[in-house]
Scaffold this active site. Structure first.
Site, PDB file in Angstrom:
ATOM      1  N   ASP A  52       1.194   5.364   1.072  1.00  0.00           N
ATOM      2  CA  ASP A  52      -0.140   4.904   1.454  1.00  0.00           C
ATOM      3  C   ASP A  52      -0.925   4.124   0.351  1.00  0.00           C
ATOM      4  OD1 ASP A  52       0.367   6.857   3.540  1.00  0.00           O
ATOM      5  OD2 ASP A  52      -0.958   8.125   3.100  1.00  0.00           O
ATOM      6  N   HIS A 195       2.103   7.288  -2.549  1.00  0.00           N
ATOM      7  CA  HIS A 195       1.018   6.124  -2.559  1.00  0.00           C
ATOM      8  C   HIS A 195       1.500   5.200  -3.572  1.00  0.00           C
ATOM      9  CE1 HIS A 195      -0.856   9.696  -1.190  1.00  0.00           C
ATOM     10  NE2 HIS A 195      -1.988   8.828  -0.782  1.00  0.00           N
TER      11      HIS A 195
HETATM   12 ZN   LIG Z   1      -4.736   6.599   1.532  1.00  0.00          ZN
END
Ligand SMILES: [Zn+2]
Length: 238
Positions: A52, A195
């Site tokens: 992400d 991430h």
């Molecule tokens: Zn996020």
């Protein structure tokens, strides 16, 4: 909206209204605010690695590791980051990875209007398609927070919601600890969340994530797991 109003009443005997709302908004298995999945089928030894908040300046370091092992991943990109780094966003697509929508500016959706939420999804969809040529079919909510209006926004863009089976907390944990968290949540069909950016920050330090990926991927392969994109994991016949 009528159906939504009935759900808290039906659940009222088991959960208080506040507890129900907390689950509806944040619960990984909740589909109250839109169709959503948090894992794939359990009948195959396959998992999906997802990232992400990218792209970021150091995303290519992750691409290099994935490429070395010949495994695909899914990158839920923020539209604003795509506009900041179009070549990196494109490199992800060219590397054979899947791209998902993670909103345009990574806001918290709770208490925001349906129009605001729809615009966030649309702007990201547009930025991603313009700069990479890929049109996402999956959406991951910023902070995992879903809200009123998201269901309609997803439907308009034909986006399926994707949460996760295990999340690495790689933005704050040391790599070994992040690997431990992810590995403890592994089973057939798991969707793993790391991430490659830090919300909209430019030049974020994602060193811990890079190291997590470097340790995690060979570990999963050694355990016999196949790494697949979200689309392949969820729709293996496509
Ligand atoms: Zn996020």
């Amino acid at each position: 909206m009528a159906a939504l109003a009935e759900i808290p009443l039906a659940a009222g005997g088991l959960l208080g209204g506040a507890a129900f709302m907390a689950w509806a908004v944040r619960g990984r298995a909740s589909a109250v605010f839109g169709p959503s999945v948090w894992r794939g089928p359990r009948d195959r030894k396959a998992v999906a690695l997802t990232f992400d908040d990218g792209p970021s300046e150091d995303t290519p370091r992750i691409l290099e590791i994935l490429d070395r092992h010949g495994v695909p991943a899914t990158f839920f990109q923020c539209g604003a980051n795509v506009e900041r780094l179009p070549p990196v966003a494109r490199a992800i697509r060219q590397g054979g990875h899947e791209i998902g929508n993670h909103s345009h500016t990574h806001p918290l959706f709770c208490f925001r209007s349906a129009r605001f939420i729809a615009e966030e999804l649309e702007r990201a969809q547009c930025a991603i398609e313009t700069h990479t040529g890929a049109r996402p079919v999956w959406f991951r909510a910023p902070f995992g927070v879903r809200w009123f209006g998201l269901r309609q926004a997803q439907a308009r863009l034909q986006l399926g919601g994707v949460m996760w089976s295990a999340i690495g907390y790689d933005w704050k944990l040391k790599p070994e600890a992040a690997v431990g968290r992810v590995v403890s949540g592994i089973s057939n069909g798991a969707i793993l969340c790391l991430h490659d950016g830090r919300e909209l920050r430019a030049r974020p330090d994602i060193g811990a994530t890079v190291e997590t990926v470097r340790l995690l991927v060979p570990m999963l392969l050694d355990q016999g797991y196949k790494l697949e994109t979200v689309s392949r994991l969820l729709c293996p016949t496509n």
